[in-house]
Design an enzyme around this catalytic site. Structure first.
Site, PDB file in Angstrom:
ATOM      1  N   VAL A 121      90.037 -25.299 146.489  1.00  0.00           N
ATOM      2  CA  VAL A 121      90.426 -25.774 145.160  1.00  0.00           C
ATOM      3  C   VAL A 121      89.237 -25.687 144.208  1.00  0.00           C
ATOM      4  CG1 VAL A 121      91.067 -27.833 143.855  1.00  0.00           C
ATOM      5  CG2 VAL A 121      92.306 -27.238 145.926  1.00  0.00           C
ATOM      6  N   ALA A 122      88.074 -26.087 144.715  1.00  0.00           N
ATOM      7  CA  ALA A 122      86.904 -26.103 143.841  1.00  0.00           C
ATOM      8  C   ALA A 122      86.462 -24.692 143.499  1.00  0.00           C
ATOM      9  CB  ALA A 122      85.764 -26.852 144.523  1.00  0.00           C
ATOM     10  N   THR A 143      81.271 -29.987 136.505  1.00  0.00           N
ATOM     11  CA  THR A 143      80.659 -28.795 135.914  1.00  0.00           C
ATOM     12  C   THR A 143      81.670 -27.809 135.338  1.00  0.00           C
ATOM     13  OG1 THR A 143      80.631 -27.689 138.030  1.00  0.00           O
ATOM     14  CG2 THR A 143      78.675 -28.946 137.437  1.00  0.00           C
ATOM     15  N   ASP A 144      82.875 -27.756 135.919  1.00  0.00           N
ATOM     16  CA  ASP A 144      83.835 -26.776 135.411  1.00  0.00           C
ATOM     17  C   ASP A 144      84.518 -27.260 134.152  1.00  0.00           C
ATOM     18  OD1 ASP A 144      83.139 -25.319 137.545  1.00  0.00           O
ATOM     19  OD2 ASP A 144      85.166 -24.939 138.271  1.00  0.00           O
ATOM     20  N   ASP A 182      93.768   0.388 103.197  1.00  0.00           N
ATOM     21  CA  ASP A 182      94.241   0.743 101.858  1.00  0.00           C
ATOM     22  C   ASP A 182      93.097   0.547 100.896  1.00  0.00           C
ATOM     23  OD1 ASP A 182      96.791   1.146 102.676  1.00  0.00           O
ATOM     24  OD2 ASP A 182      97.460  -0.877 102.191  1.00  0.00           O
ATOM     25  N   GLU A 211      78.823 -22.866 145.117  1.00  0.00           N
ATOM     26  CA  GLU A 211      79.413 -23.915 145.965  1.00  0.00           C
ATOM     27  C   GLU A 211      79.894 -23.333 147.295  1.00  0.00           C
ATOM     28  OE1 GLU A 211      82.633 -25.691 143.718  1.00  0.00           O
ATOM     29  OE2 GLU A 211      81.352 -25.731 141.943  1.00  0.00           O
TER      30      GLU A 211
HETATM   31  P1  ATP Z   1      96.774   1.859  98.373  1.00  0.00           P
HETATM   32  O1  ATP Z   1      97.471   2.527  99.505  1.00  0.00           O
HETATM   33  O2  ATP Z   1      95.321   1.989  98.372  1.00  0.00           O
HETATM   34  O3  ATP Z   1      97.257   0.492  98.075  1.00  0.00           O
HETATM   35  P2  ATP Z   1      97.929   2.616  95.930  1.00  0.00           P
HETATM   36  O4  ATP Z   1      98.391   1.232  95.764  1.00  0.00           O
HETATM   37  O5  ATP Z   1      97.146   3.225  94.863  1.00  0.00           O
HETATM   38  O6  ATP Z   1      97.149   2.844  97.200  1.00  0.00           O
HETATM   39  P3  ATP Z   1     100.598   3.371  95.694  1.00  0.00           P
HETATM   40  O7  ATP Z   1     100.843   1.972  95.314  1.00  0.00           O
HETATM   41  O8  ATP Z   1     101.459   4.056  96.655  1.00  0.00           O
HETATM   42  O9  ATP Z   1      99.163   3.521  96.243  1.00  0.00           O
HETATM   43  O10 ATP Z   1     100.516   4.197  94.346  1.00  0.00           O
HETATM   44  C1  ATP Z   1     100.502   5.599  94.313  1.00  0.00           C
HETATM   45  C2  ATP Z   1     100.498   6.057  92.883  1.00  0.00           C
HETATM   46  O11 ATP Z   1     101.711   5.659  92.246  1.00  0.00           O
HETATM   47  C3  ATP Z   1      99.379   5.462  92.062  1.00  0.00           C
HETATM   48  O12 ATP Z   1      98.260   6.266  92.067  1.00  0.00           O
HETATM   49  C4  ATP Z   1      99.983   5.428  90.681  1.00  0.00           C
HETATM   50  O13 ATP Z   1      99.786   6.650  90.015  1.00  0.00           O
HETATM   51  C5  ATP Z   1     101.455   5.247  90.927  1.00  0.00           C
HETATM   52  N1  ATP Z   1     101.837   3.844  90.797  1.00  0.00           N
HETATM   53  C6  ATP Z   1     101.280   2.778  91.386  1.00  0.00           C
HETATM   54  N2  ATP Z   1     101.898   1.648  91.051  1.00  0.00           N
HETATM   55  C7  ATP Z   1     102.881   1.994  90.208  1.00  0.00           C
HETATM   56  C8  ATP Z   1     103.902   1.277  89.505  1.00  0.00           C
HETATM   57  N3  ATP Z   1     104.030  -0.037  89.607  1.00  0.00           N
HETATM   58  N4  ATP Z   1     104.734   1.969  88.718  1.00  0.00           N
HETATM   59  C9  ATP Z   1     104.644   3.298  88.611  1.00  0.00           C
HETATM   60  N5  ATP Z   1     103.727   4.021  89.251  1.00  0.00           N
HETATM   61  C10 ATP Z   1     102.836   3.404  90.029  1.00  0.00           C
END
Ligand code: ATP
Length: 979
Positions: A357-358, A807-808, A404, A768
């Protein structure tokens, strides 16, 4: 539409609706206005606080019934599930019974102290195990609360975000792409809405949803007059026209889709695949469809991580080895001592079982769970919320962090810096571009389109405005406001919209101008996408066809903006004759008039640069994956130190690659731009085929597959969708790249701590076992036998159990919470597949075990009658000395265990728990040596200060010799070529 609300007094529809059942189902066939009336809410303003309180009191929280927690006594009982422990208890009980019978026969009084001591220790151990498990469970529960679902509601006329559990029937909720739907609700508005109801129906094809009954039903399923468009009293609904009981989710029953399936309803537990909608909650908690399906209980399965499985396997192997040793020992004692009587046999059995056990580190699983879950809490404090325990371990071996850009590496605080239109560049808010020249009119047109194709809201706050919604859109609103376009934008009434998605890379709205002759489509999106859908461009007050040269010029201007690290958007519009303004599909995004480019800055997060460097020092490559323009991506990547070659691999280039080429490319490329979520999955897989462990971030609904595929999927707590969070192992509470690196550091530290515990427990327990085995088996050789045919035990069963207990327990737990050693981020990632116990570790802990046994047996030999140390000359004295030496060896060994190579002196005073646990263990040892009751239970005698010094002096060899061994290892490493 006006709906009068009387606080606390529900409208007739609500009780029945919220109670679920057919009336809730009728909601599916009412017109939106009638639904709002029945649920006594105005969809524009939502419920007010008083009404929310009243309904909450009435309907309770929006939560599924949770499985009742396992009661404490059941958890305590579970501690005795180990057969060895049970055997020990039974043997001790039988031994106590025999003792009592014998004592009665001989007319003696007293108590069977030894057996009682054994039982007490076993009980204490179980209690400590229970407490440890409870702490781990608490940590997990605290994390669950942190990642609780949230819902977007409209209440008191404003948009707010609340915990989903606080929703009440009648609440107006907004749902968007990627949301988990928080309750059953009836749509009152929807655009391009698709939901995934797989969780309820098993059907994973997204279901189109709409706000009107005619959207909800295939046109021919019901007689037209059964679907009144206007508000109608409940009983006006022709009951027999609707196959009500066949409604809702009956697909789960037979597979056939019911024709009357209510496409106007959305259901709790399902998710939004695309589009957006506004809906009124009809049922919450257990009254939702989800709640009704077999009264589903919330899942609280205990997760077993690979590490825990590995340790369990190790524990079983050790257990078998120890059992074998204990068996040999018992047989040796029985044979050598010519043991024949039952009590004597029983004593031998108890000794062997006590040793087993120990020696089995039975506390290990609990300590590992505690280390993992306390580590999870520490990570949460650093804003990384772990959803799966296994991720804690995996984090430590991450080779690549693929992140991202927007919001994670950058601050996601957007500002429109430049607008490029046909006549040139202008700066919103900068010096006015001439009184009323073409540039100024172009700027206004472009910014107006940006403000109209927009879902964000500016809220006045003291000292400025706050943006609600997407920062990209907010920046456009701010720019339009600065240009004085607020009043103009308000003249437009929105009829419909096609929402933004990462695949479409654009967003459009269809609007009617108050008092104007026609409708307008406003579009914004990635410049290349918008330009491709434009046939004309705006110059001053006129439209002119887009020539190929102008297209090239616009793309060049776009590349120039991106080269400055700006995020770019194209803006366009189109006038639509009223008659043509039907429900939007992407046909209305054709033949546009290109208005201009907006370039917005989104500065890198100040801490991200340092985090990238820290990751690099730790052997981890940072990779940027973004939907933005390649030049923007490369510029930001250079600023952050991710890559300096100014290039980026685009999604289009990935698509054009020969099979296998991506595997090669991912080895050198660290910046990916203009990628769609599907590319993320390809990149993860390619990295994995290179044998790398990948941590990958994602926020959108379509990132879920990549998050699942990555060893560590990381979702955004602030801007991410519910779907991505569900798919992730870790959620960043602050969306920050630096938090990922902090989590990796914690992950490595936790793994290091588990190794410390393992090193400590295994080396101590080995000490032990070796003491007992060598003491008994080699007694004649070592000159320990008192006489021929007689076995002298270095330790008694109770003493072995005590050592294990002292100790454990506390010291091992203190090691599990050792503070993070900054050196963990100076080493390369732990190779994938490297077990928790390496060969080198096995050698070093065997060394310590042997040294411990040597120290204890030396003291034993020295203190036996006629030995080196005079003492009292009794066996009890020699055993007490051996017992104390072994305990002290283990306490010295705590310091050994803190590092495989670094000296124990490094960070010696960093862990106050460790010192606390050592003081506690010493006090316990003092108590067992001097307290009369414990002296009886553990067969000890009082020791002199000189005795203590002697024991401590000998025991310190464990620390000194291990320090020497480590010094040799360090010196060798330093001398090795390439060090
Ligand atoms: P990440 O992956 O780094 O978040 P991101 O957010 O720039 O990248 P997306 O959100 O997919 O990537 O956007 C891609 C492209 O779409 C952007 O570069 C922009 O030109 C366009 N975009 C982003 N947001 C909008 C929006 N709300 N309305 C219209 N176009 C947009």
């Amino acid at each position: 539409m006006t709906v009068r609300m009387r606080t606390g007094q529900a409208a007739p529809g609500i009780d029945a609706a919220a109670a679920g059942g057919t009336v809730a189902r009728d909601m599916a066939f009412l017109a939106p206005d009638a639904v709002a009336a029945a649920l006594a809410v105005d969809p524009a303003t939502g419920l007010d606080s008083g009404e929310v309180r009243a309904r909450a009191a009435r309907w309770g929280p929006n939560a599924l019934r949770a499985r009742p927690p396992v009661p404490a006594w059941r958890r305590l009982l579970a501690q005795f599930a180990d057969p060895l422990v049970l055997l020990l208890i039974v043997a001790a009980a039988v031994s106590a019974g025999l003792w009592l019978r014998e004592a009665a026969a001989e007319g003696q009084s007293g108590l069977p102290f030894e057996s009682l001591a054994i039982l007490a220790i076993v009980l204490l151990n179980a209690a400590i195990g229970t407490i440890q498990e409870a702490r781990a469970a608490q940590a997990v529960a605290a994390l669950r609360r942190m990642s609780a679902a949230r819902a977007r509601v409209i209440r008191n006329g404003t948009r707010q975000e609340i915990p989903a559990a606080e929703l009440v029937p009648g609440d107006v909720i907004r749902i968007e792409e990627g949301d988990a739907i928080p309750a059953d609700a009836r749509l009152v508005r929807a655009s391009a809405l698709l939901t995934n109801e797989a969780a309820l129906t098993g059907e994973s094809v997204p279901v189109p949803k709409g706000a009107h009954p005619e959207d909800a039903l295939p046109k021919d399923a019901l007689p037209k007059d059964a679907l009144p468009k206007d508000a109608l009293p409940k009983d006006a609904l022709p009951k027999d026209a609707l196959p009500k009981d066949a409604l809702l989710l009956d697909r789960r029953a037979g597979g056939e889709t019911d024709p009357a399936e209510p496409r106007t309803m959305v259901f709790s537990g399902t998710t939004v695949s695309a589009g957006l909608g506004l809906a009124i909650v009809t049922a919450t908690g257990m009254r939702t469809e989800l709640g009704r399906i077999a009264g589903l209980l919330e899942e609280t399965t205990d997760e077993v991580t690979p590490l825990q499985t590995e340790l369990a396997r190790l524990g079983r192997r050790l257990g078998l080895a120890v059992l074998a040793i204990a068996g040999v020992l018992a047989v040796t004692i029985v044979l050598a001592d010519h043991i024949r009587t039952l009590p004597a046999l029983l004593d031998t059995l108890i000794l062997a079982v006590a040793l087993a056990v120990a020696a089995v580190p039975e506390g290990l699983p609990a300590i590992v769970t505690a280390a993992l879950s306390l580590g999870m809490l520490r990570m949460a404090r650093r804003r990384a919320i772990v959803r799966h325990l296994a991720a804690v371990e995996t984090l430590g071996s991450a080779d690549v962090i693929a992140s991202d850009k927007t919001g994670t590496l950058t601050r996601n605080v957007m500002t429109v810096r430049t607008v490029v239109t046909a006549s040139g560049r202008s700066t919103p808010g900068g010096p006015p571009a001439g009184p009323d020249g073409p540039l100024r009119s172009e700027l206004r047109q472009a910014l107006l389109a940006g403000a109209l194709a927009n879902d964000a809201v500016l809220q006045e706050r003291e000292g400025g405005v706050a943006i609600q919604g997407d920062p990209t859109e907010g920046a456009l609103l701010v720019a339009a406001r600065t240009a004085g376009l607020g009043a103009e934008a308000r003249r437009f009434v929105r009829l419909a919209e096609i929402p933004f998605s990462s695949e479409r890379r654009r967003m459009s709205t269809l609007l009617r101008e108050t008092g104007g002759p026609s409708c307008l489509v406003a579009v914004k999106g990635a410049p290349d996408v918008v330009l491709a859908r434009s046939s004309r461009e705006r110059v001053g007050g006129r439209d002119r066809p887009l020539t190929p040269e102008r297209r090239d010029a616009i793309l060049a201007a776009n590349a120039a903006l991106a080269g400055d690290g700006l995020r770019t958007l194209g803006l366009a519009h189109r006038a639509v004759p009223e008659g043509e303004a039907t429900a939007p599909d992407d046909r209305i995004e054709q033949d546009l008039v290109f208005l201009g480019l907006a370039g917005m800055s989104d500065p890198p997060r100040p801490e991200a640069r340092e985090a990238v460097a820290r990751a690099r020092a730790a052997g981890i490559r940072s990779v940027m994956i973004t939907g933005d323009h390649p030049r923007t991506a490369a510029a930001i990547a250079a600023e952050l130190g991710i890559a300096s070659d100014g290039t980026a691999l685009t999604g289009a280039q990935i698509d054009a690659m020969a099979p296998g080429a991506l595997d090669e490319a991912v080895r050198r490329v660290s910046v990916y731009a203009r990628v769609a979520p599907a590319h993320k999955l390809q990149i993860v897989r390619a990295l994995q085929r290179n044998g790398l462990v990948v941590a990958m971030t994602g926020d959108g609904v379509n990132d879920a597959p990549a998050l699942k595929a990555a060893e560590i999927g990381i979702a955004m707590g602030v801007t991410g969708t519910d779907v991505s969070r569900e798919a992730a192992d870790i959620v960043l509470a602050d969306d920050n790249f630096a938090t990922i690196v902090a989590a990796v550091e914690e992950g490595r530290a936790i793994f290091a701590n588990i190794r410390k515990v393992l090193r400590y427990l295994l080396s101590s327990n080995l000490g032990e076992v070796a003491t007992m085995a060598l003491g008994v088996v080699l007694a004649p050789l070592l000159g320990l036998a008192a006489g021929p045919g007689e076995v002298v035990l270095p330790l008694l069963a109770t003493q072995i159990l005590w050592i294990n207990f002292v100790t454990d327990g506390a010291p091992a737990l203190a090691l599990a919470v050792d503070p993070v050693d900054p050196a963990v981020m100076k080493r390369p990632p732990r190779p994938r597949g490297e077990g928790v116990l390496t060969g080198a570790m096995a050698w070093s802990l065997s060394f310590i075990g042997i040294v411990t046994a040597a120290c204890s047996l030396f003291v034993f030999d020295a203190c036996l009658p006629g030995g080196l140390v005079a003492g009292s000359g009794t066996l009890a004295y020699a055993q007490t000395m051996t017992f104390t030496t072994l305990v002290l060896c283990q306490l010295f060994n705590v310091f050994n265990a803190r590092s495989a190579e670094a000296s124990a002196a490094d960070g010696l005073f960093k862990n106050r728990w460790l010192w606390g646990s050592i003081v506690l263990s010493l006090l316990l040892q003092v108590a067992v040596v001097y307290t009369p009751v414990l002296q009886q239970g553990f067969s000890t005698v009082a020791l002199s200060p000189g005795d203590w010094l002697f024991c401590a002096g000998v025991a310190s060899a464990v620390l000194i010799l291990e320090e020497l061994r480590k010094a040799v290892v360090r010196a060798r490493r330093a001398a090795a070529p390439g060090a």
